[in-house]
Structures are given as C-alpha cells and as structure tokens.
Design a protein around this motif. Structure first.
Motif, PDB file in Angstrom:
ATOM      1  N   HIS A  47      -0.852  55.048 -83.603  1.00  0.00           N
ATOM      2  CA  HIS A  47      -0.293  56.383 -83.644  1.00  0.00           C
ATOM      3  C   HIS A  47       0.399  56.465 -82.378  1.00  0.00           C
ATOM      4  O   HIS A  47       1.643  57.139 -82.858  1.00  0.00           O
ATOM      5  CB  HIS A  47      -1.228  57.705 -83.651  1.00  0.00           C
ATOM      6  CG  HIS A  47      -1.976  57.651 -84.828  1.00  0.00           C
ATOM      7  ND1 HIS A  47      -1.900  57.316 -86.081  1.00  0.00           N
ATOM      8  CD2 HIS A  47      -3.325  58.090 -85.104  1.00  0.00           C
ATOM      9  CE1 HIS A  47      -2.696  57.771 -87.104  1.00  0.00           C
ATOM     10  NE2 HIS A  47      -3.807  58.196 -86.420  1.00  0.00           N
ATOM     11  N   GLY A  52       3.579  49.855 -84.845  1.00  0.00           N
ATOM     12  CA  GLY A  52       2.629  50.767 -85.520  1.00  0.00           C
ATOM     13  C   GLY A  52       2.075  50.438 -86.883  1.00  0.00           C
ATOM     14  O   GLY A  52       0.786  50.246 -87.015  1.00  0.00           O
ATOM     15  N   GLU A  97       2.198  54.275 -81.300  1.00  0.00           N
ATOM     16  CA  GLU A  97       3.659  53.549 -81.496  1.00  0.00           C
ATOM     17  C   GLU A  97       4.412  54.441 -82.387  1.00  0.00           C
ATOM     18  O   GLU A  97       5.720  54.426 -82.345  1.00  0.00           O
ATOM     19  CB  GLU A  97       3.335  52.022 -82.301  1.00  0.00           C
ATOM     20  CG  GLU A  97       2.379  51.261 -81.519  1.00  0.00           C
ATOM     21  CD  GLU A  97       3.374  50.390 -80.450  1.00  0.00           C
ATOM     22  OE1 GLU A  97       4.687  50.596 -80.301  1.00  0.00           O
ATOM     23  OE2 GLU A  97       2.631  49.661 -79.871  1.00  0.00           O
ATOM     24  N   ILE A  98       3.746  55.039 -83.482  1.00  0.00           N
ATOM     25  CA  ILE A  98       4.559  55.539 -84.467  1.00  0.00           C
ATOM     26  C   ILE A  98       5.232  57.104 -83.743  1.00  0.00           C
ATOM     27  O   ILE A  98       6.402  57.125 -83.871  1.00  0.00           O
ATOM     28  CB  ILE A  98       3.724  55.937 -85.562  1.00  0.00           C
ATOM     29  CG1 ILE A  98       3.120  54.746 -86.272  1.00  0.00           C
ATOM     30  CG2 ILE A  98       4.460  57.026 -86.513  1.00  0.00           C
ATOM     31  CD1 ILE A  98       4.298  54.004 -86.823  1.00  0.00           C
ATOM     32  N   GLY A 157       7.917  50.997 -84.652  1.00  0.00           N
ATOM     33  CA  GLY A 157       7.632  51.163 -85.721  1.00  0.00           C
ATOM     34  C   GLY A 157       6.657  49.979 -86.454  1.00  0.00           C
ATOM     35  O   GLY A 157       5.676  50.097 -87.160  1.00  0.00           O
ATOM     36  N   SER A 210      12.498  57.278 -87.973  1.00  0.00           N
ATOM     37  CA  SER A 210      11.306  58.118 -87.672  1.00  0.00           C
ATOM     38  C   SER A 210      11.282  59.345 -88.731  1.00  0.00           C
ATOM     39  O   SER A 210      10.546  60.350 -88.706  1.00  0.00           O
ATOM     40  CB  SER A 210      11.288  58.659 -86.417  1.00  0.00           C
ATOM     41  OG  SER A 210      11.999  60.058 -85.884  1.00  0.00           O
ATOM     42  N   HIS A 218       6.620  64.757 -87.699  1.00  0.00           N
ATOM     43  CA  HIS A 218       5.889  63.646 -88.652  1.00  0.00           C
ATOM     44  C   HIS A 218       5.509  64.369 -89.693  1.00  0.00           C
ATOM     45  O   HIS A 218       5.747  63.740 -91.069  1.00  0.00           O
ATOM     46  CB  HIS A 218       4.678  63.226 -87.685  1.00  0.00           C
ATOM     47  CG  HIS A 218       4.074  61.954 -88.287  1.00  0.00           C
ATOM     48  ND1 HIS A 218       3.133  61.986 -89.166  1.00  0.00           N
ATOM     49  CD2 HIS A 218       4.301  60.683 -87.970  1.00  0.00           C
ATOM     50  CE1 HIS A 218       2.912  60.722 -89.769  1.00  0.00           C
ATOM     51  NE2 HIS A 218       3.460  60.023 -88.881  1.00  0.00           N
ATOM     52  N   TYR A 275      -1.713  49.691 -87.771  1.00  0.00           N
ATOM     53  CA  TYR A 275      -2.434  50.339 -88.909  1.00  0.00           C
ATOM     54  C   TYR A 275      -3.037  49.153 -89.685  1.00  0.00           C
ATOM     55  O   TYR A 275      -3.934  49.206 -90.636  1.00  0.00           O
ATOM     56  CB  TYR A 275      -1.311  51.051 -89.764  1.00  0.00           C
ATOM     57  CG  TYR A 275      -0.916  52.516 -89.111  1.00  0.00           C
ATOM     58  CD1 TYR A 275      -1.594  52.915 -88.141  1.00  0.00           C
ATOM     59  CD2 TYR A 275       0.198  52.989 -89.868  1.00  0.00           C
ATOM     60  CE1 TYR A 275      -1.181  54.066 -87.630  1.00  0.00           C
ATOM     61  CE2 TYR A 275       0.637  54.217 -89.471  1.00  0.00           C
ATOM     62  CZ  TYR A 275      -0.223  54.935 -88.380  1.00  0.00           C
ATOM     63  OH  TYR A 275       0.150  56.116 -87.903  1.00  0.00           O
ATOM     64  N   LEU A 300       6.566  54.527 -93.559  1.00  0.00           N
ATOM     65  CA  LEU A 300       6.962  53.461 -92.645  1.00  0.00           C
ATOM     66  C   LEU A 300       7.672  52.367 -92.855  1.00  0.00           C
ATOM     67  O   LEU A 300       8.563  51.985 -92.397  1.00  0.00           O
ATOM     68  CB  LEU A 300       5.677  53.261 -91.860  1.00  0.00           C
ATOM     69  CG  LEU A 300       5.624  52.330 -90.596  1.00  0.00           C
ATOM     70  CD1 LEU A 300       6.504  52.784 -89.515  1.00  0.00           C
ATOM     71  CD2 LEU A 300       4.152  52.156 -89.833  1.00  0.00           C
TER      72      LEU A 300
END
Lengths: 311, 255, 95
Positions: A40, A76, A42-43, A73, B33, A282, A80, B38
């Motif tokens: 999270h 991340g 990283e995101i 990203g 973002s 987000h 994940y 993703l």
C-alpha cells in the motif's frame, strides 16, 4: 516433529517458508499485515510524486520521474502478488486500504509542495526505504524475500535520481538552494520516523524478529540511515536539520536528537496534510474505474459463451 | 528551395511532430495513479513514456536544425499557446477512460500508417526516429484496438461512453490529414509524410475496428481545425500553464 | 461495490536466449492475451525478458509439503544417479 517444530526448525536454519508450507496463523497474519502495508505504501507513494509529473521542470526530469512513479506502482504490484500467495485477494487488499484497516507508510501523508521535495523524497524517503528493504531481502517468507530482491535491484536509481536533483538545486541559484534546504528540513525527520517507533515501543517487533520476518531492529536500521546521510548532506553544502547530531567515537555511530514522536502519532492518527486526500484519491480512481472493469468482464463473458456455442 | 529554406521548413515540421508527442504524453501521464486498476495504470505510463521519448528526439533535432543553441527544453517550456503547433486532438482533456482510448485508437491507427511512411524519409534522423517509434506504436494500437472492443462491446454503460467519446472526437480527426504549403514542399523533397494520402486506409481500419466493437462510425458533420497554425482550444493554455510554470519561474537555471 | 476479481496469472520470463523461463510474480488480467501484455508492461520495464509465459494461477497444480516424503525422498537412496558415485582411476577422473 509437530508442524510448529518443523516450522521453527526451518526458520532457525535460515530456510525460506513457501506459500503452501504449514505456518502458524499469527505468522501468516503478521506477514499479511506487513507485506500489504508495504505494498500500500508503494501505491499511495505514487501520489505525492505523481503530483509533479505534469510540472517537472525539464523533459529529462519528467521522464525520470514518470519512470520512477511507474516503478512504485510496479513494486506495489510485486508486493500485492507476494501477499496474495497468503490467501488474501486483491479486492480484499484494496478494501482494507480504503477503509483504513490496513495502513501505509505515514510519510506519504506529508504534502509534496515543491520541486525540491522530488529531490528530498527520492533521496531521503527512498533512501530510508532502501535501508529497510535491503535488510528484508533476507526475510523468512520466500515470496516476500524475492519481491524485495527485485525491488532493491530496481530502486537503486530512485535514490540516486533524488540526490541528483538535490545536487543540482544546491549548486543552482539562491532560490534553488533555498528550495533544497527547505525540502531537506521538512523531510529529514519524517524520514527517520519511517523506521517506526523505538524497539522498546514497537508492538510487532520482537515476534517479527523471532520469525525472521524482520531481520534488523527499527533502531539499528535508523542508525544506519542517520550515519549514511551525514556525509551526503555535507556534500550538498546544506545545513543539517539535526542540531544535536554528534559523532560518538565509542559507539562508532552518530548520536542524534530525539524524534518528535507526538508528531509521528499525530500524523498517523489522521492529522497529516494529506491523509484524507490520499485515500479519497485512491477511492475516486477505483470507483471511476468500476465501469471499465465491468466492461472487461462483460466482454470476456460474451467471448467465452460465443466460443462455447461454436464448439 | 535553398538548403537553408529546406532546413528551416524541416525544423518547423519536426517541431509539429514534437508538439504532438509532448502534448499527448502530458495527457496520458495524467492517468498516473488514476487508472482503472493497477496493471492498466502502469501500462498507460509506458505509453506516456514512449510519447515523451519521441518529443525529446523531435525537439532535440529541431534545435539542431535551427542551429541557434536552443535545447529541447526551450522548445517545450518557452513557447506559448500560439506557438505550439500540435494537432488539437492531442490537447483535449482526458475526460474518462473511453475518451482516452478512443483518442488513442484514432492516433495509433494514424501513427502506424504515418510512421511506416516516415521510415522512407530522406531525412535520416526522421527515418531513425520512425524505426524506433513504429515498434512502440504497433503495441499501442494493439492495446487501443482491444480496449475499443472491450468497451464498445462490454456493458451498456461502456458502450454508451465509448460511442460518446468517438462522437466527441471525430470532428478533430480530420486535421490529421491536412497538408499545408510547408508540408507540401517537404513531401516533394522526400522528407515529410503525405498524410492526406493516408486518410482512406485510416478510415477503413478505424471503421473495421469500430464496427467490430458494435460502435457506429460518426457522420462527417463537423470539423475543427487549427492546431498547425497555433489556433488552439482553450485546453492548451491550461495544460501549458501547468507544464511550464516552474521552468519559467526560474529563468535560465539548470534542473 | 467491488467488481468480481480479475483472474490471477503467474508470470514466467526468459531473460536471455538459452536460459529457462523463471517465475517472477503474478498479476491480474481478464484473459491470456491481456495477461501477456500486462506482463510486458509490468515485469519487463528494463528489458528483462526475451520471452514471456503466463499461466492462470488456478491452472497450476502444486505438490504439497506433506507429500514431500513420498515425492522426493525416494530419490535420496539412488546415489548411483550422481556422477561422483563412481570411482575411476585418477588418470581419467575428470570424466
């Protein structure tokens, strides 16, 4: 040998634990907490720097920043995918982030106000992260360790590009130099806080060490970072933000001033400049993407049923 | 045409291509973002990076042709709306994922055809840029083609959004095929691509993809032109304000 | 509202011609085609690969640690499968 004994035998022998191996429930939970928090970070970490891509002051810097944020990203995603091997889904991860049950590094609740912050973040924030991540390459959970190795390999440029920005600014105009100093002042202490509370105060530290999820303590890692940063600040010709910093011959390390832990907890508890903004961002992106994801599913289902009918 | 004239004309032409690239790169990079998930976020940033890379090659070359010691950054950061000569389609806001993908489809089909011709340019630098870009563009088109199918033939909502996007952008596609006196000279010199000649193939390909995606090809009922002469939509000013402010706030320094 | 999850795919990269494909991680995608493209975008940003495999994670059948006795131990008593089992005269021992 009981499964527990076998598990501890592997940990003590320095063997990796792999996804399908038996592991204590708490080990699994602890890993999910730590790896997802890492992912999270990283995101969410894409946001403060992503915020400057469209304003980068040269095309070269723009390309570097865009690649760097893209890397965050990607990292991340590596994390994940490591945490998904523990039986938790992407949707669950996203939900935990958005509802606040999962955390991310509090450093990203600080605003990236100026271009100097692109320098300070790359240099100090990534720098602190790397100190931690290098140590985590030896973590006991296989997929986490492998993700770390990959990430460390890719991140070496992140810190260097940040420092390069700082070098350029501090050798530039008076305004640029002031910009560099200001960014250093604002990000130095929060970077030290990234290593977490003192070992004596850290809720998860002892057990994580026993299970070799963590390989070095918060305070040891922080010391490493403090030590390595002194020379870097000196080379920039900037003023060190810590007035109590002093070389300790006996310890072979720098002694440094006390961290403002009230600020640390204050920001974690929602009083940072960007806490709400980061999560709202987000959530908004995720919700705006909902119709796109639905369209993909619908299209795939149509294609599949067409295939079946043809067969 | 004297050699100096030719060089000057080529410089202007190359600047146009650089302007197209930097402005589109900017718009795609706004997705960072903000992607629908993703993996797609990361893929979009790759596309933004490809266009940024092109912008840098074109601007660097334009500066070299000009020979007055300007740099790629001078071209990107120190020109105003009226001096920018990108095609209007590139500067339109990203709106939603459907608009972004519809724009990519139109631009990517155009670029596959365009770059294929640019490979033959007598100007070695332009041919070399094309050799690199043509590979990237083939991949871009693969993505925008697939996304057009998914969105067009996905849900009722995605279909409607994609159709809206196609309709909203269609009037901006025509100027991709305009050839003015400057380009005409360069086409005759074997340097520039004759984009007017690409229109039939473009239309055929785009029609095929839109039809496959159950979308309707719009009527040619409206046309907006002006990018190449610096006659822009209001969007470009805001884009440049954001892109250029820091660079301009500290004149002459190094970054 | 959460959309149903995209399928999980495992990604394998061949970093150079002549080497094996190696597992590098996973990603989510709608189908094989898209998984390949995202693998390219996500796992080869520094041209790490010359070839990519993607496999739907649910299609992988993995041996269990509990089975490892019956799976792997039987090989332990077959030293004659290893070169060093054979003693040869020194003069030809680099065989």
């Amino acid at each position: 040998m009981t499964p527990e004994e076998n598990f501890m035998r592997k940990i003590e022998a320095g063997e990796k634990i792999e996804p399908k191996d038996w592991m204590p429930d708490d080990y699994r939970k602890n890993l999910i907490r730590q790896i997802s928090q890492h992912g999270h970070s990283e995101i969410i970490g894409m946001q403060p720097e992503g915020n400057w891509i469209t304003r980068a002051p040269s095309l070269r810097r723009k390309g570097i920043l865009l690649s760097k944020v893209q890397d965050e990203g990607g990292h991340g995603l590596y994390l994940y995918s490591a945490v998904e091997t523990l039986g938790i889904s992407r949707n669950e991860l996203i939900e935990a982030l958005q509802t606040g049950t999962a955390k991310y590094a509090s450093i990203f609740n600080y605003p990236a106000q100026t271009w100097g912050d692109m320098g300070a973040i790359g240099w100090l924030v990534d720098g602190a992260a790397i100190v931690n991540q290098v140590s985590l390459q030896r973590t006991s959970y296989g997929p986490y360790a492998r993700a770390m190795i990959r990430i460390c390999k890719e991140e070496s440029f992140h810190q260097r590009q940040g420092y390069e920005i700082m070098v350029t600014l501090s050798r530039g105009s008076a305004a640029q130099k002031a910009m560099a100093q200001d960014s250093l002042n604002r990000f130095y202490w929060p970077a030290l806080m990234m290593f977490g509370p003192h070992d004596s105060e850290s809720a998860h530290s002892a057990r994580s060490m026993k299970w070799k999820i963590k390989r070095e303590t918060n305070d040891d890692l922080r010391q490493k970072f403090v030590d390595q940063t002194v020379k870097q600040i000196e080379v920039l010709g900037l003023e060190h933000p810590d007035k109590d910093l002093k070389w300790n011959e006996e310890r072979g390390h720098y002694d440094f001033g006390e961290i403002d832990w009230d600020e640390f907890y204050n920001v974690i508890n929602g009083n940072g400049h960007a806490n709400r903004q980061r999560i709202e961002h987000h959530v908004r992106a995720h919700e705006e993407g909902e119709w796109v994801r639905e369209a993909m599913h619908a299209y795939r289902d149509k294609k599949r049923s067409a295939k079946q009918q043809a067969a | 045409m004297t050699e100096t004239d030719l060089k000057q004309a080529t410089m202007q032409y190359v600047t146009r291509l650089g302007d197209d690239s930097i402005i589109l790169s900017h718009r795609i990079s706004e997705w960072c973002s903000n992607g629908p998930f993703l993996e797609e976020d990361l893929a979009l940033q790759n596309v933004a990076l490809d266009f940024l890379g092109r912008a840098r090659m074109y601007f660097t070359y334009a500066a070299e042709l000009e020979g007055e010691g300007r740099t790629e950054d001078d071209f990107a950061y120190l020109r105003d709306e009226r001096q920018y000569t990108n095609l209007l389609i590139n500067e339109l806001p990203r709106v939603d994922f459907a608009h972004t993908m519809a724009r990519q489809l139109f631009v990517d089909v155009f670029n596959t055809l365009f770059l294929q011709q640019q490979l033959q340019s007598k100007d070695e630098t332009l041919a070399a840029v094309a050799a690199k870009a043509v590979k990237e563009t083939r991949y871009h088109l693969r993505r925008s083609h697939e996304w057009t199918l998914r969105l067009g033939d996905g849900t009722a909502e995605s279909h409607q959004r994609m159709q809206n996007a196609v309709d909203n952008l269609w009037g901006y596609t025509h100027e991709m095929f305009d050839v003015d006196a400057l380009e005409q000279q360069l086409i005759e010199a074997g340097i520039a691509v004759d984009s007017a000649a690409l229109r039939p193939q473009w239309l055929e390909k785009v029609t095929a993809i839109l039809t496959e995606a159950t979308l309707t090809v719009p009527e040619d009922s409206w046309v907006v032109r002006g990018g190449r002469t610096g006659y822009h939509t209001e969007n470009l000013g805001h884009l440049l304000t954001e892109m250029q402010f820091l660079h301009r706030a500290h004149p002459g320094v190094t970054w | 509202m959460a959309t149903q999850e995209l399928d999980l795919y495992e990604v394998f990269l061949r970093s150079r011609r002549g080497l094996d494909h190696k597992h590098v991680g996973s990603l989510h995608a709608e189908d094989h085609e898209q998984a390949l493209e995202y693998a390219r975008d996500v796992y080869t940003r520094r041209s790490e690969g010359v070839s990519i495999w993607v496999v739907r994670s649910s299609d992988i059948c993995a041996s269990q640690e509990d089975d490892s006795d019956s799976f792997f131990d039987p090989s332990d008593d077959k030293p004659y499968r290893h070169a060093m089992y054979y003693e040869l005269p020194k003069a030809v021992d680099n065989m």
